[in-house]
Design a protein around this motif. Structure first.
Motif, PDB file in Angstrom:
ATOM      1  N   GLY A 154       9.923 -82.393-133.246  1.00 44.97           N
ATOM      2  CA  GLY A 154       9.781 -83.189-132.037  1.00 44.97           C
ATOM      3  C   GLY A 154       8.369 -83.300-131.514  1.00 44.97           C
ATOM      4  O   GLY A 154       8.158 -83.837-130.409  1.00 44.97           O
ATOM      5  N   ALA A 155       7.389 -82.812-132.247  1.00 51.29           N
ATOM      6  CA  ALA A 155       6.001 -82.906-131.794  1.00 51.29           C
ATOM      7  C   ALA A 155       5.531 -84.348-131.884  1.00 51.29           C
ATOM      8  O   ALA A 155       5.826 -85.065-132.839  1.00 51.29           O
ATOM      9  N   SER A 156       4.808 -84.758-130.874  1.00 47.84           N
ATOM     10  CA  SER A 156       4.242 -86.104-130.894  1.00 47.84           C
ATOM     11  C   SER A 156       3.128 -86.172-131.927  1.00 47.84           C
ATOM     12  O   SER A 156       2.650 -85.161-132.425  1.00 47.84           O
ATOM     13  N   GLU A 157       2.710 -87.404-132.235  1.00 50.65           N
ATOM     14  CA  GLU A 157       1.657 -87.575-133.230  1.00 50.65           C
ATOM     15  C   GLU A 157       0.352 -86.922-132.770  1.00 50.65           C
ATOM     16  O   GLU A 157      -0.351 -86.285-133.558  1.00 50.65           O
ATOM     17  N   PHE A 158       0.049 -87.075-131.500  1.00 45.26           N
ATOM     18  CA  PHE A 158      -1.197 -86.497-130.998  1.00 45.26           C
ATOM     19  C   PHE A 158      -1.123 -84.970-130.967  1.00 45.26           C
ATOM     20  O   PHE A 158      -2.116 -84.290-131.278  1.00 45.26           O
ATOM     21  N   ARG A 159       0.052 -84.421-130.624  1.00 51.09           N
ATOM     22  CA  ARG A 159       0.184 -82.961-130.616  1.00 51.09           C
ATOM     23  C   ARG A 159       0.085 -82.408-132.035  1.00 51.09           C
ATOM     24  O   ARG A 159      -0.524 -81.355-132.261  1.00 51.09           O
ATOM     25  N   THR A 160       0.670 -83.095-133.001  1.00 51.53           N
ATOM     26  CA  THR A 160       0.545 -82.683-134.401  1.00 51.53           C
ATOM     27  C   THR A 160      -0.919 -82.688-134.822  1.00 51.53           C
ATOM     28  O   THR A 160      -1.400 -81.771-135.497  1.00 51.53           O
ATOM     29  N   TYR A 161      -1.610 -83.731-134.415  1.00 54.61           N
ATOM     30  CA  TYR A 161      -3.033 -83.840-134.757  1.00 54.61           C
ATOM     31  C   TYR A 161      -3.837 -82.721-134.108  1.00 54.61           C
ATOM     32  O   TYR A 161      -4.695 -82.097-134.754  1.00 54.61           O
ATOM     33  N   ARG A 175       6.701 -83.029-137.003  1.00 56.54           N
ATOM     34  CA  ARG A 175       7.367 -84.235-136.506  1.00 56.54           C
ATOM     35  C   ARG A 175       8.866 -84.006-136.366  1.00 56.54           C
ATOM     36  O   ARG A 175       9.485 -84.477-135.397  1.00 56.54           O
TER      37      ARG A 175
END
Length: 286
Positions: free
Chosen positions: A187-194, A184
């Protein structure tokens, strides 16, 4: 003096060895009790009609034959039932691996108001036996005009299964929060982190859920019995039941068909056994 000490030290080891032997014998006897019906099914599938009804009965065939398998394919449209069952099982697995990890991640690693009450609600639905919701669900699907189709068998998997959501959530609790926070901060989005961090780490739990879902969908009898009326849409479990009810009990072909019905579930479990054991025990270790 030394002899007395040696005798005293050996007694606990002997007791431990005796206890281990008793445990192994108990496990072997219990396994034999559970395996005996399977052994009878396998044996009957390879017996001639004379051997099946011989007196006294024998476990192993006196004469091995493959005629029962040939008769099963002649009398039962196994390939059609197999295709229907594979379609239902495959779509159910797809729905499970899409929906359940996503909800589990939201309940385990995303801080938002209402996550705890939602988790309690998910756990509460696990306490309801399926027979309680059977009639209301049938009325809903019938009102939507979805009976005699695969929608009631497939769509619920895309909406999430409480048991799998809870199991994957327990697995995700062991994932370090620092990994997610670092993504996070980058700068990763929540969906990309997931998708890039959480899903690869949760692979054992997801494969375990997929194996469970496959076995449940493959062996499901009640839901196809309720929602499927056209014989061309029957799954294997329902097709074997129809064959059993419409004919005199041809035990040889029936047991041969049951062997073919059992093999895919056993094969899937053996292939994914490593992930199954790891995913099933991770939540308990947490």
């Amino acid at each position: 003096m030394m002899a007395a000490i040696d005798t005293t030290s050996r007694r606990p080891r002997r007791r431990h060895l005796t206890r281990r032997i008793r445990q192994q014998i108990s496990v072997a006897l219990l396994a034999l009790v559970f395996l005996f019906p399977l052994l009878v099914m396998l044996s009957t599938a390879f017996k001639t009609p004379t051997d099946i009804f011989s007196s006294p009965p024998t476990l192993l065939p006196a004469e091995w034959t493959l005629d029962n398998f040939a008769e099963a394919f002649d009398q039962i449209p196994i390939w059609r039932y197999l295709g229907n069952t594979l379609f239902v099982s495959g779509m159910s697995i797809l729905g499970t691996v899409i929906s359940c990890p996503l909800v589990a991640y939201a309940l385990a690693k995303v801080r938002w108001r209402g996550s705890r009450p939602l988790l309690i609600l998910v756990l509460a639905t696990m306490m309801l036996p399926p027979q309680v919701t059977l009639i209301p669900l049938f009325l809903v699907w019938n009102g939507l005009g979805a009976t005699n189709s695969y929608l009631p068998l497939i769509v619920p998997a895309f909406l999430g299964t409480p048991f799998f959501i809870f199991m994957i959530r327990q697995f995700l609790l062991a994932v370090p929060d620092e990994l997610i926070e670092a993504a996070r901060l980058d700068g990763a989005s929540e969906f990309r982190t997931y998708a890039t961090i959480v899903l690869p780490l949760a692979r054992p739990a997801i494969i375990t859920a997929a194996i469970f879902q496959f076995v449940w969908a493959w062996t499901d009898f009640l839901n196809p019995l309720i929602y499927l009326n056209d014989e061309s849409t029957y799954t294997l479990s329902l097709g074997l039941y129809a064959f059993f009810g419409e004919n005199d009990v041809a035990w040889g072909p029936l047991m041969a068909a049951c062997v073919l019905f059992t093999l895919p579930a056993v094969a899937i479990f053996l292939i994914g056994q490593k992930f199954f054991i790891g995913g099933a025990t991770a939540g308990a270790l947490k």
